[in-house]
Design a protein around this motif. Structure first.
Motif, PDB file in Angstrom:
ATOM      1  N   LEU A  31       8.392 -11.289 -10.284  1.00 51.64           N
ATOM      2  CA  LEU A  31       9.805 -11.137 -10.623  1.00 51.64           C
ATOM      3  C   LEU A  31      10.101 -11.874 -11.912  1.00 51.64           C
ATOM      4  CD1 LEU A  31      11.417 -11.773  -7.110  1.00 51.64           C
ATOM      5  CD2 LEU A  31      10.808  -9.584  -8.163  1.00 51.64           C
ATOM      6  N   THR A  32      10.710 -11.161 -12.830  1.00 50.43           N
ATOM      7  CA  THR A  32      11.066 -11.719 -14.125  1.00 50.43           C
ATOM      8  C   THR A  32      12.546 -11.487 -14.357  1.00 50.43           C
ATOM      9  OG1 THR A  32       8.858 -11.217 -14.964  1.00 50.43           O
ATOM     10  CG2 THR A  32      10.567 -11.603 -16.604  1.00 50.43           C
ATOM     11  N   GLY A  33      13.185 -12.417 -15.046  1.00 51.64           N
ATOM     12  CA  GLY A  33      14.589 -12.277 -15.399  1.00 51.64           C
ATOM     13  C   GLY A  33      15.186 -13.628 -15.700  1.00 51.64           C
ATOM     14  N   ASP A  34      16.285 -13.613 -16.414  1.00 52.62           N
ATOM     15  CA  ASP A  34      16.954 -14.856 -16.764  1.00 52.62           C
ATOM     16  C   ASP A  34      17.489 -15.555 -15.520  1.00 52.62           C
ATOM     17  OD1 ASP A  34      16.532 -14.418 -19.495  1.00 52.62           O
ATOM     18  OD2 ASP A  34      18.382 -13.267 -19.695  1.00 52.62           O
ATOM     19  N   LEU A  35      17.890 -16.813 -15.684  1.00 50.75           N
ATOM     20  CA  LEU A  35      18.560 -17.537 -14.611  1.00 50.75           C
ATOM     21  C   LEU A  35      19.758 -16.724 -14.142  1.00 50.75           C
ATOM     22  CD1 LEU A  35      18.533 -21.180 -15.996  1.00 50.75           C
ATOM     23  CD2 LEU A  35      17.338 -20.361 -13.970  1.00 50.75           C
ATOM     24  N   SER A 126      17.881  -8.014 -14.809  1.00 49.40           N
ATOM     25  CA  SER A 126      18.813  -8.531 -15.808  1.00 49.40           C
ATOM     26  C   SER A 126      20.211  -8.453 -15.214  1.00 49.40           C
ATOM     27  CB  SER A 126      18.721  -7.750 -17.124  1.00 49.40           C
ATOM     28  OG  SER A 126      18.957  -6.381 -16.904  1.00 49.40           O
ATOM     29  N   ALA A 127      21.074  -9.344 -15.688  1.00 47.77           N
ATOM     30  CA  ALA A 127      22.423  -9.426 -15.125  1.00 47.77           C
ATOM     31  C   ALA A 127      23.452  -9.435 -16.231  1.00 47.77           C
ATOM     32  CB  ALA A 127      22.562 -10.692 -14.287  1.00 47.77           C
ATOM     33  N   ASP A 128      24.601  -8.847 -15.932  1.00 49.10           N
ATOM     34  CA  ASP A 128      25.757  -8.934 -16.813  1.00 49.10           C
ATOM     35  C   ASP A 128      26.428 -10.267 -16.500  1.00 49.10           C
ATOM     36  OD1 ASP A 128      28.334  -8.883 -17.877  1.00 49.10           O
ATOM     37  OD2 ASP A 128      28.546  -6.722 -17.566  1.00 49.10           O
ATOM     38  N   PRO A 129      26.509 -11.180 -17.465  1.00 43.95           N
ATOM     39  CA  PRO A 129      27.054 -12.504 -17.168  1.00 43.95           C
ATOM     40  C   PRO A 129      28.515 -12.488 -16.715  1.00 43.95           C
ATOM     41  CG  PRO A 129      26.564 -12.282 -19.516  1.00 43.95           C
ATOM     42  CD  PRO A 129      26.077 -11.045 -18.840  1.00 43.95           C
TER      43      PRO A 129
END
Length: 159
Positions: A31-35, A126-129
């Motif tokens: 699993l990869t992705g920002d905090l 990925s997430a929309d902040p």
């Protein structure tokens, strides 16, 4: 492959649960992705799909947690490689002894854990902040996943 749209944390858990239902002993998921992108949230769903004992929390400080099965299936080895300094520290965890008997999920594993198995799934979140909305891209590697339409297996019902 187009990304899966995951508008809520519940949708992210649902995709994880769908994945957990098709995983088997020996499977490796990176699993990869920002905090805050949903790696642990997805793993919570995956654990539900596998039927392992929880709770599932980020193993950031303990590096790895083992969650035994409640149904006689494979256990879940949940690893957070964020604090690891490289492949040597990952190797020190001795994960290869667990790989054949467990489902192994490695958060922050990209660029570090690919060598653990030729057969693996790589999920990039990925997430929309500004919202809970996330996306998930899936890449498959190896004979285990050849010809498997993972996207169709994970597509949220009603999408």
């Amino acid at each position: 492959m187009a990304a899966l749209n995951l508008p809520t944390a519940d949708a992210t858990r649902a995709v994880g649960a769908a994945l957990g239902r098709v995983l088997r002993a020996g499977d490796l998921v990176l699993l990869t992705g920002d905090l805050g992108a949903g790696k642990t949230t997805l793993t919570q769903g995956l654990a539900d799909g596998l039927g392992v004992r929880g709770p599932i929390t980020s193993p950031t400080f303990v590096i790895a947690r083992i969650h035994p099965s409640l149904r006689g299936g494979p256990e879940l080895v949940h690893v957070d490689a964020y604090r690891l300094g490289g492949i040597t520290e990952l190797d020190d965890l001795d994960l290869d002894t667990e790989l054949e008997e467990a489902v192994t999920v490695v958060e922050w594993g990209h660029g570090l854990a690919e060598g653990l198995a030729d057969d693996r799934l790589e999920l990039t979140l990925s997430a929309d902040p500004a919202t809970e909305a996330r996306t998930c891209e899936v890449a498959t590697h190896g004979a285990r996943w050849a010809g498997v339409d993972v996207r169709a297996l994970l597509e949220p019902k009603g999408a």
